[in-house]
Design an enzyme around this catalytic site. Structure first.
Site, PDB file in Angstrom:
ATOM      1  CD1 TRP A 103      18.260  22.075   5.365  1.00 12.80           C
ATOM      2  CD2 TRP A 103      20.111  22.260   4.125  1.00 12.80           C
ATOM      3  NE1 TRP A 103      18.476  20.868   4.760  1.00 12.80           N
ATOM      4  CE2 TRP A 103      19.608  20.952   3.985  1.00 12.80           C
ATOM      5  CE3 TRP A 103      21.265  22.604   3.436  1.00 12.80           C
ATOM      6  CZ2 TRP A 103      20.220  19.997   3.196  1.00 12.80           C
ATOM      7  CZ3 TRP A 103      21.872  21.650   2.637  1.00 12.80           C
ATOM      8  CH2 TRP A 103      21.353  20.362   2.530  1.00 12.80           C
ATOM      9  CG  LEU A 104      19.166  29.808   6.412  1.00 14.58           C
ATOM     10  CD1 LEU A 104      18.062  30.849   6.612  1.00 14.58           C
ATOM     11  CD2 LEU A 104      20.332  30.420   5.644  1.00 14.58           C
ATOM     12  CD  GLU A 158       2.870  18.415  -1.103  1.00 15.80           C
ATOM     13  OE1 GLU A 158       1.728  18.350  -1.640  1.00 15.80           O
ATOM     14  OE2 GLU A 158       3.354  19.481  -0.704  1.00 15.80           O
ATOM     15  CD1 TRP A 179      25.917  32.326  10.865  1.00 20.46           C
ATOM     16  CD2 TRP A 179      24.973  32.840   8.918  1.00 20.46           C
ATOM     17  NE1 TRP A 179      26.124  33.657  10.649  1.00 20.46           N
ATOM     18  CE2 TRP A 179      25.548  34.001   9.450  1.00 20.46           C
ATOM     19  CE3 TRP A 179      24.318  32.916   7.692  1.00 20.46           C
ATOM     20  CZ2 TRP A 179      25.505  35.224   8.810  1.00 20.46           C
ATOM     21  CZ3 TRP A 179      24.267  34.133   7.046  1.00 20.46           C
ATOM     22  CH2 TRP A 179      24.860  35.271   7.599  1.00 20.46           C
ATOM     23  CE1 TYR A 193      -3.304  -2.795   0.267  1.00 15.10           C
ATOM     24  CE2 TYR A 193      -3.077  -2.765   2.646  1.00 15.10           C
ATOM     25  CZ  TYR A 193      -3.611  -3.310   1.500  1.00 15.10           C
ATOM     26  OH  TYR A 193      -4.467  -4.362   1.598  1.00 15.10           O
ATOM     27  CD  GLU A 233      -4.215  19.322  -1.923  1.00 12.55           C
ATOM     28  OE1 GLU A 233      -3.771  18.581  -2.834  1.00 12.55           O
ATOM     29  OE2 GLU A 233      -3.781  20.464  -1.698  1.00 12.55           O
ATOM     30  CG  ASP A 290      -6.913  27.435   2.012  1.00 18.98           C
ATOM     31  OD1 ASP A 290      -6.546  26.971   0.908  1.00 18.98           O
ATOM     32  OD2 ASP A 290      -7.718  28.383   2.113  1.00 18.98           O
ATOM     33  CB  SER A 348      -1.695  24.663   1.446  1.00 19.38           C
ATOM     34  OG  SER A 348      -0.758  25.427   0.745  1.00 19.38           O
TER      35      SER A 348
END
Length: 133
Positions: A122-123, A79, A127, A26, A86, A105, A108
Site C-alpha cells: 500500500w505504501l 490467517e 506514496w 466445506y 492452531e 508462533d 503467527s
C-alpha cells in the site's frame, strides 16, 4: 486408517461434480467457523472490506487496485492457515509443549509477515499519489 497398505485417507472425497459441491460446502463451513471462533479473522476481514472500498475509490490503475485488494486477501488466507495449524495443535494436545508453541508462533509470524507485505504494498503504490508526483 488401520490398513497399512491404504495410500489415501478413507475421508478423501470422490471425484466428479459432487466433489466440487462438497468442497464448496466445506469451504463455507470453514468461513463460518472462522467467523464464529477467530477474533483475528473477523478483525482482518473488517480491514479487508475497508481496504477494498478504499482501493476501488483510489485514482490508480485497475491492476494496482487488484494488487491492493489481493495483498489483504492474502492476509486472510494466511490467517485461515494459521487458525488451521492452531486447531490441529490443540486437537493433538492441550498440554504446553515447546513444539506446539513453535508451530503456533510460526503461524503467527507468517500472518505478521503477510500484514507487513500488505502495508508495504500500500505504501509503495500510494506514496506517489500522496507525495505529489
Amino acid at each position: 486408517m488401520n490398513n497399512p497398505e491404504q495410500t489415501i485417507s478413507e475421508f478423501k472425497s470422490k471425484s466428479g461434480l459432487k466433489r466440487i459441491f462438497s468442497a464448496f460446502g466445506y469451504s463455507m463451513a470453514g468461513f463460518k467457523s472462522a467467523w464464529r471462533s477467530e477474533h483475528a479473522f473477523r478483525q482482518e476481514l473488517f480491514v479487508v472490506v475497508i481496504a477494498t472500498i478504499a482501493a476501488l475509490l483510489l485514482p490508480v490503475p485497475a491492476w494496482q487496485k487488484l494488487v491492493l485488494i489481493a495483498v489483504f486477501v492474502l492476509v486472510l488466507i494466511v490467517e485461515l492457515i494459521n487458525s488451521a495449524i492452531e486447531a490441529v495443535v490443540d486437537r493433538v494436545s492441550l498440554e504446553r509443549n515447546p513444539l506446539s508453541k513453535n508451530a503456533k508462533d510460526f503461524g503467527s509470524a507468517a500472518v505478521l509477515l503477510t500484514l507487513m507485505l500488505a502495508l508495504a504494498t500500500w505504501l509503495v503504490i500510494l506514496w506517489p499519489l500522496f507525495a505529489g508526483r
